[in-house]
Scaffold this motif. Structure first.
Motif, PDB file in Angstrom:
ATOM      1  N   SER A   1      -6.934   3.026   5.206  1.00 15.30           N
ATOM      2  CA  SER A   1      -5.680   2.484   4.707  1.00 15.30           C
ATOM      3  C   SER A   1      -5.915   1.939   3.308  1.00 15.30           C
ATOM      4  CB  SER A   1      -5.169   1.377   5.625  1.00 15.30           C
ATOM      5  OG  SER A   1      -5.999   0.227   5.520  1.00 15.30           O
ATOM      6  N   SER A   2      -4.844   1.719   2.556  1.00 14.18           N
ATOM      7  CA  SER A   2      -5.000   1.183   1.207  1.00 14.18           C
ATOM      8  C   SER A   2      -5.600  -0.224   1.252  1.00 14.18           C
ATOM      9  CB  SER A   2      -3.656   1.175   0.479  1.00 14.18           C
ATOM     10  OG  SER A   2      -2.683   0.473   1.217  1.00 14.18           O
ATOM     11  N   VAL A   3      -5.288  -0.981   2.285  1.00 15.49           N
ATOM     12  CA  VAL A   3      -5.867  -2.321   2.417  1.00 15.49           C
ATOM     13  C   VAL A   3      -7.370  -2.225   2.670  1.00 15.49           C
ATOM     14  CG1 VAL A   3      -5.879  -4.435   3.793  1.00 15.49           C
ATOM     15  CG2 VAL A   3      -3.708  -3.323   3.233  1.00 15.49           C
ATOM     16  N   GLU A   4      -7.771  -1.338   3.557  1.00 20.40           N
ATOM     17  CA  GLU A   4      -9.198  -1.157   3.849  1.00 20.40           C
ATOM     18  C   GLU A   4      -9.952  -0.671   2.623  1.00 20.40           C
ATOM     19  OE1 GLU A   4      -9.035   0.072   8.587  1.00 20.40           O
ATOM     20  OE2 GLU A   4      -8.730   1.612   7.041  1.00 20.40           O
ATOM     21  N   LEU A   5      -9.356   0.257   1.890  1.00 16.61           N
ATOM     22  CA  LEU A   5     -10.023   0.780   0.703  1.00 16.61           C
ATOM     23  C   LEU A   5     -10.140  -0.296  -0.371  1.00 16.61           C
ATOM     24  CD1 LEU A   5     -11.345   3.118  -0.715  1.00 16.61           C
ATOM     25  CD2 LEU A   5      -9.091   3.968  -1.377  1.00 16.61           C
ATOM     26  N   ALA A   6      -9.121  -1.101  -0.523  1.00 10.42           N
ATOM     27  CA  ALA A   6      -9.177  -2.203  -1.489  1.00 10.42           C
ATOM     28  C   ALA A   6     -10.299  -3.163  -1.147  1.00 10.42           C
ATOM     29  CB  ALA A   6      -7.832  -2.939  -1.512  1.00 10.42           C
ATOM     30  N   GLN A   7     -10.437  -3.499   0.118  1.00 10.75           N
ATOM     31  CA  GLN A   7     -11.502  -4.399   0.546  1.00 10.75           C
ATOM     32  C   GLN A   7     -12.880  -3.793   0.261  1.00 10.75           C
ATOM     33  OE1 GLN A   7     -10.424  -4.924   4.666  1.00 10.75           O
ATOM     34  NE2 GLN A   7      -9.088  -6.671   4.228  1.00 10.75           N
ATOM     35  N   HIS A   8     -13.004  -2.495   0.469  1.00 14.19           N
ATOM     36  CA  HIS A   8     -14.279  -1.813   0.199  1.00 14.19           C
ATOM     37  C   HIS A   8     -14.610  -1.850  -1.289  1.00 14.19           C
ATOM     38  CE1 HIS A   8     -17.473   1.145   0.418  1.00 14.19           C
ATOM     39  NE2 HIS A   8     -16.837   1.908  -0.459  1.00 14.19           N
ATOM     40  N   ILE A   9     -13.620  -1.587  -2.119  1.00 13.81           N
ATOM     41  CA  ILE A   9     -13.838  -1.605  -3.573  1.00 13.81           C
ATOM     42  C   ILE A   9     -14.253  -2.997  -4.033  1.00 13.81           C
ATOM     43  CG2 ILE A   9     -12.693  -1.356  -5.815  1.00 13.81           C
ATOM     44  CD1 ILE A   9     -10.916   0.814  -4.448  1.00 13.81           C
ATOM     45  N   GLU A  10     -13.563  -4.010  -3.553  1.00 10.28           N
ATOM     46  CA  GLU A  10     -13.879  -5.381  -3.947  1.00 10.28           C
ATOM     47  C   GLU A  10     -15.279  -5.778  -3.501  1.00 10.28           C
ATOM     48  OE1 GLU A  10      -9.506  -7.547  -4.138  1.00 10.28           O
ATOM     49  OE2 GLU A  10     -10.624  -7.564  -2.244  1.00 10.28           O
ATOM     50  N   GLN A  11     -15.664  -5.361  -2.318  1.00  4.65           N
ATOM     51  CA  GLN A  11     -17.003  -5.680  -1.828  1.00  4.65           C
ATOM     52  C   GLN A  11     -18.075  -5.020  -2.686  1.00  4.65           C
ATOM     53  OE1 GLN A  11     -17.840  -4.280   2.154  1.00  4.65           O
ATOM     54  NE2 GLN A  11     -19.455  -5.786   2.474  1.00  4.65           N
ATOM     55  N   CYS A  12     -17.849  -3.768  -3.070  1.00  4.60           N
ATOM     56  CA  CYS A  12     -18.836  -3.051  -3.882  1.00  4.60           C
ATOM     57  C   CYS A  12     -18.931  -3.633  -5.290  1.00  4.60           C
ATOM     58  CB  CYS A  12     -18.480  -1.568  -3.948  1.00  4.60           C
ATOM     59  SG  CYS A  12     -18.670  -0.678  -2.379  1.00  4.60           S
ATOM     60  N   LEU A  13     -17.786  -3.984  -5.871  1.00  6.23           N
ATOM     61  CA  LEU A  13     -17.773  -4.521  -7.232  1.00  6.23           C
ATOM     62  C   LEU A  13     -18.126  -6.001  -7.284  1.00  6.23           C
ATOM     63  CD1 LEU A  13     -14.558  -2.859  -8.716  1.00  6.23           C
ATOM     64  CD2 LEU A  13     -16.933  -2.258  -9.220  1.00  6.23           C
ATOM     65  N   GLN A  14     -18.064  -6.665  -6.125  1.00  9.20           N
ATOM     66  CA  GLN A  14     -18.316  -8.108  -6.049  1.00  9.20           C
ATOM     67  C   GLN A  14     -17.357  -8.901  -6.928  1.00  9.20           C
ATOM     68  OE1 GLN A  14     -20.904  -9.845  -3.965  1.00  9.20           O
ATOM     69  NE2 GLN A  14     -20.256  -7.918  -3.038  1.00  9.20           N
ATOM     70  N   ARG A  15     -16.091  -8.487  -6.883  1.00  9.18           N
ATOM     71  CA  ARG A  15     -15.038  -9.192  -7.609  1.00  9.18           C
ATOM     72  C   ARG A  15     -13.685  -8.701  -7.108  1.00  9.18           C
ATOM     73  NH1 ARG A  15     -14.209  -8.094 -13.679  1.00  9.18           N
ATOM     74  NH2 ARG A  15     -12.018  -8.137 -13.073  1.00  9.18           N
ATOM     75  N   PRO A  16     -12.647  -9.530  -7.206  1.00  6.14           N
ATOM     76  CA  PRO A  16     -11.331  -9.101  -6.725  1.00  6.14           C
ATOM     77  C   PRO A  16     -10.703  -8.062  -7.645  1.00  6.14           C
ATOM     78  CG  PRO A  16     -11.180 -11.255  -7.755  1.00  6.14           C
ATOM     79  CD  PRO A  16     -12.644 -10.927  -7.680  1.00  6.14           C
ATOM     80  N   LEU A  17      -9.854  -7.236  -7.068  1.00  3.57           N
ATOM     81  CA  LEU A  17      -9.079  -6.298  -7.856  1.00  3.57           C
ATOM     82  C   LEU A  17      -8.103  -7.048  -8.751  1.00  3.57           C
ATOM     83  CD1 LEU A  17      -8.246  -3.703  -5.067  1.00  3.57           C
ATOM     84  CD2 LEU A  17      -9.676  -3.262  -7.072  1.00  3.57           C
ATOM     85  N   THR A  18      -7.780  -6.459  -9.896  1.00  3.98           N
ATOM     86  CA  THR A  18      -6.760  -7.024 -10.767  1.00  3.98           C
ATOM     87  C   THR A  18      -5.377  -6.781 -10.189  1.00  3.98           C
ATOM     88  OG1 THR A  18      -8.176  -6.572 -12.676  1.00  3.98           O
ATOM     89  CG2 THR A  18      -5.870  -7.048 -13.123  1.00  3.98           C
ATOM     90  N   VAL A  19      -5.148  -5.569  -9.705  1.00  2.00           N
ATOM     91  CA  VAL A  19      -3.856  -5.181  -9.121  1.00  2.00           C
ATOM     92  C   VAL A  19      -4.120  -4.229  -7.963  1.00  2.00           C
ATOM     93  CG1 VAL A  19      -1.657  -3.996  -9.502  1.00  2.00           C
ATOM     94  CG2 VAL A  19      -2.619  -5.421 -11.313  1.00  2.00           C
ATOM     95  N   ARG A  20      -3.315  -4.366  -6.915  1.00  2.00           N
ATOM     96  CA  ARG A  20      -3.355  -3.416  -5.800  1.00  2.00           C
ATOM     97  C   ARG A  20      -1.933  -3.029  -5.444  1.00  2.00           C
ATOM     98  NH1 ARG A  20      -4.811  -5.949  -0.407  1.00  2.00           N
ATOM     99  NH2 ARG A  20      -2.722  -5.463   0.353  1.00  2.00           N
ATOM    100  N   ILE A  21      -1.669  -1.727  -5.380  1.00  3.38           N
ATOM    101  CA  ILE A  21      -0.374  -1.217  -4.949  1.00  3.38           C
ATOM    102  C   ILE A  21      -0.619  -0.323  -3.741  1.00  3.38           C
ATOM    103  CG2 ILE A  21       1.642   0.157  -5.578  1.00  3.38           C
ATOM    104  CD1 ILE A  21       1.082  -0.636  -8.497  1.00  3.38           C
ATOM    105  N   ASP A  22      -0.110  -0.714  -2.598  1.00  7.41           N
ATOM    106  CA  ASP A  22      -0.388  -0.016  -1.349  1.00  7.41           C
ATOM    107  C   ASP A  22       0.493   1.218  -1.190  1.00  7.41           C
ATOM    108  OD1 ASP A  22      -2.297  -1.912  -0.588  1.00  7.41           O
ATOM    109  OD2 ASP A  22      -0.773  -3.217   0.299  1.00  7.41           O
ATOM    110  N   CYS A  23       0.060   2.090  -0.291  1.00  9.50           N
ATOM    111  CA  CYS A  23       0.875   3.226   0.122  1.00  9.50           C
ATOM    112  C   CYS A  23       0.899   3.258   1.642  1.00  9.50           C
ATOM    113  CB  CYS A  23       0.335   4.538  -0.438  1.00  9.50           C
ATOM    114  SG  CYS A  23      -1.291   5.004   0.214  1.00  9.50           S
ATOM    115  N   ASP A  24       1.823   4.019   2.201  1.00 13.50           N
ATOM    116  CA  ASP A  24       1.995   4.032   3.658  1.00 13.50           C
ATOM    117  C   ASP A  24       1.007   4.948   4.364  1.00 13.50           C
ATOM    118  OD1 ASP A  24       4.129   2.257   3.474  1.00 13.50           O
ATOM    119  OD2 ASP A  24       5.596   3.873   3.213  1.00 13.50           O
TER     120      ASP A  24
END
Length: 251
Positions: free
Chosen positions: A143-166
């Motif tokens: 899901s877009s939420v799961e992928l966002a969490q994965h990206i943030e964990q790898c980068l060790q910083r929060p995303l600037t912007v996240r726009i989800d999809c269904d």
């Protein structure tokens, strides 16, 4: 090693003659002839140069150097102070912009694929043979939420912007740094999600109206990995001392 040897090796490795860019790639400021200690960083900022002086570096290698086509040609103010630091310390400055973005192994886009575990990426389409935009198919849809969490964990910083999809995300495309305008190419090519460093006002509308998940992860944050990989490669190949310095940047 000698400066000329390092310059020739880097120019060939990164294939600089093949790529038209917005700045000169290669040696930008000449320093001492012999190079043993190198410092790498994203941008040739004053903070990075000051650290290089402390570390007694012979050369600084960056992704963002000087002498961009759109900047004033005069050497005054901030630019004067930076170049003065290099000249007084006799430090070489090498900068590689697009050639470092697109290198198939050491490039920013390739390094992001390794960091995120996105397999072997491919250029988005044949109209982009350099690989400015890359795409990959995820082994397991997320899901877009799961992928966002994965990206943030790898980068060790929060995303600037996240726009989800269904829909579940199976295919993702990305372009490090200021590559947000390529979201429309990703949508046209059938990708479910797109990641870049920066976001523009129109990016939000493109993502929403085309049903594409979008992640802005930071210009600096997405371009830390190519220059560090390049420094590690040089250290291993030529026995150089290498220091990667990550100057904190929220962008």
């Amino acid at each position: 090693m000698r400066r000329s040897e390092l310059q020739d090796y880097l120019n060939e490795l990164l294939d600089v003659e093949r790529i038209r860019d917005y700045c000169p790639n290669g040696l930008q400021v000449e320093g001492r002839d012999e190079i043993q200690t190198i410092v790498t960083g994203v941008t040739a900022s004053q903070a990075l140069l000051d650290q290089a002086v402390v570390l007694q570096a012979d050369a600084v290698l960056v992704h963002h150097g000087y002498f961009w086509k759109s900047e004033p040609a005069v050497i005054v103010g901030m630019k004067q102070r930076r170049i003065k630091t290099l000249l007084q310390a006799d430090i070489n400055l090498f900068a590689y912009h697009l050639p470092l973005d697109v290198h198939s192994d050491l490039g920013n886009n390739a390094q992001l694929a390794k960091l995120f575990g996105w397999g072997t990426p491919q250029p988005l389409h044949t109209a982009d043979p350099l690989g400015v935009v890359m795409g990959s198919t995820l082994l397991d849809p997320m899901s877009s939420v799961e992928l966002a969490q994965h990206i943030e964990q790898c980068l060790q910083r929060p995303l600037t912007v996240r726009i989800d999809c269904d829909q579940p995300i199976r295919r993702i495309a990305w372009c490090s740094g200021g590559g947000q305008s390529y979201i429309d190419h990703a949508a046209a090519a059938g990708f479910d999600a797109f990641l870049s460093g920066e976001i523009s006002e129109q990016t939000t509308h493109s993502a929403r109206e085309q049903g594409v998940a979008y992640f802005a992860a930071g210009h600096h944050a997405t371009e830390r990995y190519g220059i560090r990989a390049l420094g590690e490669h040089l250290a291993q190949r030529f026995g150089l001392t290498h220091h990667f310095i990550d100057i904190e940047n929220p962008a």
